[in-house]
Design an enzyme around this catalytic site. Sequence first.
Site, PDB file in Angstrom:
ATOM      1  N   ARG B 335       0.810  -1.224   0.000  1.00  0.00           N
ATOM      2  CA  ARG B 335       0.000   0.000   0.000  1.00  0.00           C
ATOM      3  C   ARG B 335       0.845   1.277   0.000  1.00  0.00           C
ATOM      4  NH1 ARG B 335      -4.881  -1.315  -0.680  1.00  0.00           N
ATOM      5  NH2 ARG B 335      -5.960  -2.854   0.603  1.00  0.00           N
ATOM      6  N   ASP B 336       2.079   1.137   0.421  1.00  0.00           N
ATOM      7  CA  ASP B 336       2.920   2.315   0.602  1.00  0.00           C
ATOM      8  C   ASP B 336       3.539   2.743  -0.727  1.00  0.00           C
ATOM      9  OD1 ASP B 336       4.552   4.299   1.479  1.00  0.00           O
ATOM     10  OD2 ASP B 336       5.688   3.067   2.892  1.00  0.00           O
ATOM     11  N   MET B 337       3.251   3.964  -1.138  1.00  0.00           N
ATOM     12  CA  MET B 337       3.737   4.465  -2.424  1.00  0.00           C
ATOM     13  C   MET B 337       5.023   5.281  -2.305  1.00  0.00           C
ATOM     14  SD  MET B 337       1.973   3.474  -4.918  1.00  0.00           S
ATOM     15  CE  MET B 337       2.007   1.907  -4.072  1.00  0.00           C
TER      16      MET B 337
END
Lengths: 240, 424
Positions: B335-337
Amino acid sequence: MDAPVIDLLQLYPRDMNIYGDWGNVLVLRKRLQLRGYDVRLHEYNPGDTFPDQVDLIVGGGGQDSGQNKIQADLLQLGGRLRELADDGVPMLAICGLYQLFGNFFKTHTGEVIKGIGLLDVDTVGGPKRLIGNTVLESEEFGTVIGYENHSGQTYLKGGTQPLGTVTKGEGNNGHDSTEGARYRNVVASYLHGSLLPKNPAVADFLVRHAALRRHGSFDDAPLQIPFEEQARQDAAARPR
Amino acid sequence: MRHLLATLAGKAVKTVAKLRGGGSALPGLVAEKIDPNFLPRTLGNLPQGVVVISGTNGKTTTTKMVVELLQGQGLKVFTNRTGSNFTRGVVAAVLGEATIGGKLGADVAVLELDEAHAVHFVKLVAPRYCLLLNVMRDQLDRFGEIETTAGFLRQIAAATTEAVALNREDPRIAALAESVTAERVHYFGLAPQLRAMFPNDDDMRSGGTSDISDLPAADVVLSACEGASATFTVGSRDIDAELKLTGVYNIYNAAAALALARTVVGADVDEEALLDSLEAVTPAFGRGESLTVNGKPLDLVLVKNPAGFRLALRSFPPEGFSTMIAINDNYADGRDMSWLWDVDFDSLASAGVAEVSGVRANDMALRLFYEDVPVRHVDTDLSASLHRFIALEPEAPKRIYCTYTAMLALRRELGKLTEVEVVS
């Protein structure tokens, strides 16, 4: 006439630059350039000579091992950084450096890692990692959006103000709904994400104070950055 | 009896799940519930034992290579080809191939295992061999720290009984040699002049590479690499190979696969056959796959972390290609961009990017703006982007950098336009 210069310093890029901290540096540099400033980028790693002229400081997160590598160096640099902060130099401290800008970080095993006390905050290692998309409301900056990933739980002491109040996510410690810390022109936060690309209000706060302090003026006309608002909305709407 | 029941029930559920178009995990769950000893029984008595391949990046392609190398040496190999690299996925794969009596007609099992799940797996079945590829930071939203992931891999290494193959150039992997109980530790590595092409996470901002003195000797060294041509130094011998794989990371994985296959086969290894097999290996699905659309090549390049994306950009010069980037942030992508900000996109600045798509298209486009890379279209709708990408420059060869779930969606869409291998 030569463009006015801003000296931008990234603290410990070698050991404290995980989770896209470089993005924060890029955004500050670009926003200054778009407003006509000539940006000189400095890097400071353990053992380097600290530059004489510094207008804006950025520091990021690291693995626990990265924090161990810089800790001794940061402690001897602490006095200098505190002076600069007291003098109004804008700074952005994310995650690991946020913790070490505080009074101490007491790890899970009870070991106490001393911080530089630039911020009156204490951090203790928590039982679980606080991870996920995060949104906060801030009087100064409006809605702030990012991604948190930390096991340290930070508590604000004395009159230390938070960056904002979490509406999605855990924030400083998962208990009191605060996120980040503010002191003079210093902004500290657990949000990487990266913080500044999607939070132009915070970026321009840092840029404005750097320019005002160095040159006495700043043209605050808003920049038109494509995709910025959409990226904010997308991020705010994503699952935790 | 319990084993028979588990096999039968699992097979039945697998058939039903397949009819419903479902995933591969449920049948495994059923078989495991009925017989918790299912895996040790089916895998435990293979004559050449179990080989586990893990690491954050390149598992699927490397596993495919190892399987084909061992088959080329005359071994019957069982593998978990669907890419379902969790324990239940392995059970499901066993169910697919086992006889009703629960026997696998194979000499050796070569299993790709997700780092965290491998820890559970090795408690059930001790691998005879393992290959540990790398620890990159694409899973921080799952495990928090790189060191956590390294800890998982340490447990795999410690559980391995005979020989461990390690990446000499990844400091966190090389350090695992200390916790190995297997008798033999083998290494694969890079010639000094190639090290700068493979920055690890610790080198992300320092530009140089980590301290490289005192590296242990490697069984297989990738000593030259140009396009799909590579030279591997095996012992004192240089072997030139023309691969069907592109991308320097895939070619480095070939060195890993060679080291492991030679270890498993031992003294009887047929080096000529090994080379033939290596040259015949095609990419695993979605990993550097080259498809043909309207008579023009279209490459899918899977990207999931900054080091991998940087390597991919270095591997494939953009000149002459039309480029698309598709970024999703679903659970399987991470989920971490934040990592997009640690990729250097400078090489795309002159040619520009035709389409930016995926759930986080706007994040990606914003990232490119800050790197002065021109972007023609930004659209979160993958299907719309893909069709425009193909329609606007029909004559141009195309390349799509995509995250995992974006790759799956694009393959489905491409399946309507061209022949795309279906993996079930």
